[in-house]
Design a protein around this motif. Structure first.
Motif, short mmCIF file in Angstrom:
data_model
loop_
_atom_site.label_atom_id
_atom_site.label_comp_id
_atom_site.label_asym_id
_atom_site.label_seq_id
_atom_site.Cartn_x
_atom_site.Cartn_y
_atom_site.Cartn_z
N GLY A 109 -56.25 67.25 25.01
CA GLY A 109 -57.38 66.47 24.52
C GLY A 109 -57.48 65.13 25.22
N ARG A 110 -58.69 64.63 25.37
CA ARG A 110 -58.91 63.36 26.07
C ARG A 110 -58.28 62.18 25.32
N GLY A 111 -58.19 62.29 24.02
CA GLY A 111 -57.68 61.16 23.24
C GLY A 111 -56.22 61.27 22.89
N TYR A 112 -55.46 62.11 23.60
CA TYR A 112 -54.06 62.30 23.23
C TYR A 112 -53.22 61.05 23.51
N ALA A 113 -53.15 60.63 24.77
CA ALA A 113 -52.34 59.45 25.11
C ALA A 113 -53.01 58.20 24.57
N GLY A 114 -52.20 57.35 23.95
CA GLY A 114 -52.71 56.10 23.41
C GLY A 114 -53.29 56.22 22.02
N THR A 115 -53.23 57.40 21.44
CA THR A 115 -53.74 57.60 20.08
C THR A 115 -52.59 57.63 19.09
N PRO A 116 -52.61 56.79 18.06
CA PRO A 116 -51.56 56.86 17.04
C PRO A 116 -51.79 58.04 16.09
N PHE A 117 -50.71 58.73 15.77
CA PHE A 117 -50.76 59.84 14.83
C PHE A 117 -49.85 59.50 13.65
N THR A 118 -50.29 59.83 12.45
CA THR A 118 -49.42 59.67 11.27
C THR A 118 -49.29 61.01 10.57
N LEU A 119 -48.09 61.27 10.08
CA LEU A 119 -47.79 62.50 9.36
C LEU A 119 -47.23 62.15 7.99
N PRO A 120 -47.91 62.51 6.91
CA PRO A 120 -49.26 63.07 6.88
C PRO A 120 -50.30 62.01 7.22
N PRO A 121 -51.52 62.42 7.53
CA PRO A 121 -52.53 61.45 7.95
C PRO A 121 -53.06 60.61 6.79
N GLY A 122 -53.71 59.51 7.15
CA GLY A 122 -54.38 58.69 6.14
C GLY A 122 -53.41 57.99 5.20
N GLU A 123 -53.79 57.95 3.95
CA GLU A 123 -53.02 57.25 2.93
C GLU A 123 -51.97 58.13 2.27
N ASP A 124 -51.86 59.39 2.68
CA ASP A 124 -50.91 60.30 2.05
C ASP A 124 -49.48 60.04 2.52
N TRP A 125 -48.52 60.41 1.68
CA TRP A 125 -47.09 60.37 2.00
C TRP A 125 -46.51 61.72 1.67
N PHE A 126 -45.36 62.03 2.22
CA PHE A 126 -44.73 63.31 1.88
C PHE A 126 -43.39 63.07 1.19
N ALA A 127 -43.02 64.04 0.35
CA ALA A 127 -41.72 64.02 -0.33
C ALA A 127 -40.95 65.26 0.09
N LEU A 128 -39.65 65.14 0.21
CA LEU A 128 -38.80 66.28 0.52
C LEU A 128 -38.54 67.07 -0.75
N ASP A 129 -38.31 68.36 -0.60
CA ASP A 129 -38.10 69.19 -1.79
C ASP A 129 -36.76 68.87 -2.45
N GLY A 130 -36.53 69.48 -3.57
CA GLY A 130 -35.35 69.14 -4.35
C GLY A 130 -34.07 69.82 -3.90
N THR A 131 -34.11 70.59 -2.81
CA THR A 131 -32.91 71.28 -2.34
C THR A 131 -31.91 70.28 -1.78
N SER A 132 -30.70 70.25 -2.30
CA SER A 132 -29.68 69.33 -1.81
C SER A 132 -29.19 69.77 -0.44
N GLY A 133 -28.93 68.79 0.42
CA GLY A 133 -28.44 69.11 1.75
C GLY A 133 -28.92 68.10 2.77
N VAL A 134 -29.10 68.54 3.99
CA VAL A 134 -29.47 67.66 5.09
C VAL A 134 -30.79 68.14 5.69
N GLU A 135 -31.73 67.23 5.83
CA GLU A 135 -32.98 67.49 6.53
C GLU A 135 -32.83 66.94 7.95
N ARG A 136 -33.15 67.75 8.93
CA ARG A 136 -33.03 67.34 10.34
C ARG A 136 -34.41 67.33 10.99
N PHE A 137 -34.77 66.18 11.49
CA PHE A 137 -36.02 66.03 12.22
C PHE A 137 -35.67 65.98 13.71
N HIS A 138 -36.09 67.00 14.45
CA HIS A 138 -35.79 67.09 15.87
C HIS A 138 -36.97 66.51 16.66
#
Length: 221
Positions: free
Chosen positions: A104-133
């Motif tokens: 896409g033309r707007g890829y470089a120089g465009t900020p991305f947020t996950l999740p987008p906008g005003e939303d936030w995410f929560a991890l599930d209740g499973t005990s352990g380690v979450e790995r973000f690669h």
């Protein structure tokens, strides 16, 4: 007079040799980074404002914590992949949502947020380690993309094998690029904010590397 002049010439030569060691003037500069991105892993603070999560030490999270990820590919030659390997054994691609994003033309120089906008995410209740690669490369990683695509199409019987292929690809990329050590991580240099809380961009870290970068961020809960 002639003897004194020769001594002066010899002294000058010695001083020049000390100031400029052999080969110093000709030493080539290191290659310019072609992988450049801004990145932040953020937690929602008590006031609702984002707070950067520091991964220099062990990170333990609590039930109910909310998170957001910020990333911005700075150069056109920076292809960013972010995968989550969760505590329950699941594996999913968080970024890009579609590999067509890279063209896409707007890829470089465009900020991305996950999740987008005003939303936030929560991890599930499973005990352990979450790995973000987090993986970034100066070229598209076709094998990884193929494995991730196959994972998205796998049925229940083939899911475990498809996950293993993606993780094997990540391990292979680390091995292949293990000798690439030209990596810098530093705060993003931008003008100060007049607000009391910092923007996502102000909280980001700039990553600069040559050809390839990868790091796994661990959250324990």
């Amino acid at each position: 007079m002639r003897a004194c002049g020769a001594a002066g010439v010899m002294l000058a030569a010695m001083l020049l040799a000390a100031a400029y060691p052999a080969g110093a003037a000709e030493s080539p500069a290191g290659p310019e980074p072609d992988v450049v991105l801004d990145w932040a892993f953020l937690k929602r603070g008590p006031s609702g404002a984002p707070v950067r999560v520091e991964f220099a030490e062990r990170v333990v999270i609590a039930r109910g914590d909310l998170f957001k990820i910020y990333l911005e590919p700075v150069t056109r030659t920076t292809y960013v992949y972010l995968l989550l390997e969760d505590a329950g054994g699941g594996l999913e691609l968080l970024f890009p949502e579609r590999f067509e994003t890279f063209t896409g033309r707007g890829y470089a120089g465009t900020p991305f947020t996950l999740p987008p906008g005003e939303d936030w995410f929560a991890l599930d209740g499973t005990s352990g380690v979450e790995r973000f690669h987090l993986v970034a490369s100066s070229r598209r990683l076709q094998q990884l993309e193929a494995s991730v695509t196959a994972l998205g199409k796998a049925d229940a019987a083939g899911l475990a094998a498809a996950r293993r292929r993606v993780l094997d690809d990540l391990a292979a990329l680390r091995r292949q690029n293990s000798k690439l050590t030209d990596v810098a991580e530093k705060p993003v240099a931008i003008g100060g904010s007049m607000r009391g809380s910092k923007t996502l961009e102000e909280l980001a870290t700039r990553i600069e590397a040559v050809t390839f970068y990868t790091r796994t961020f661990r959250l324990e809960h």
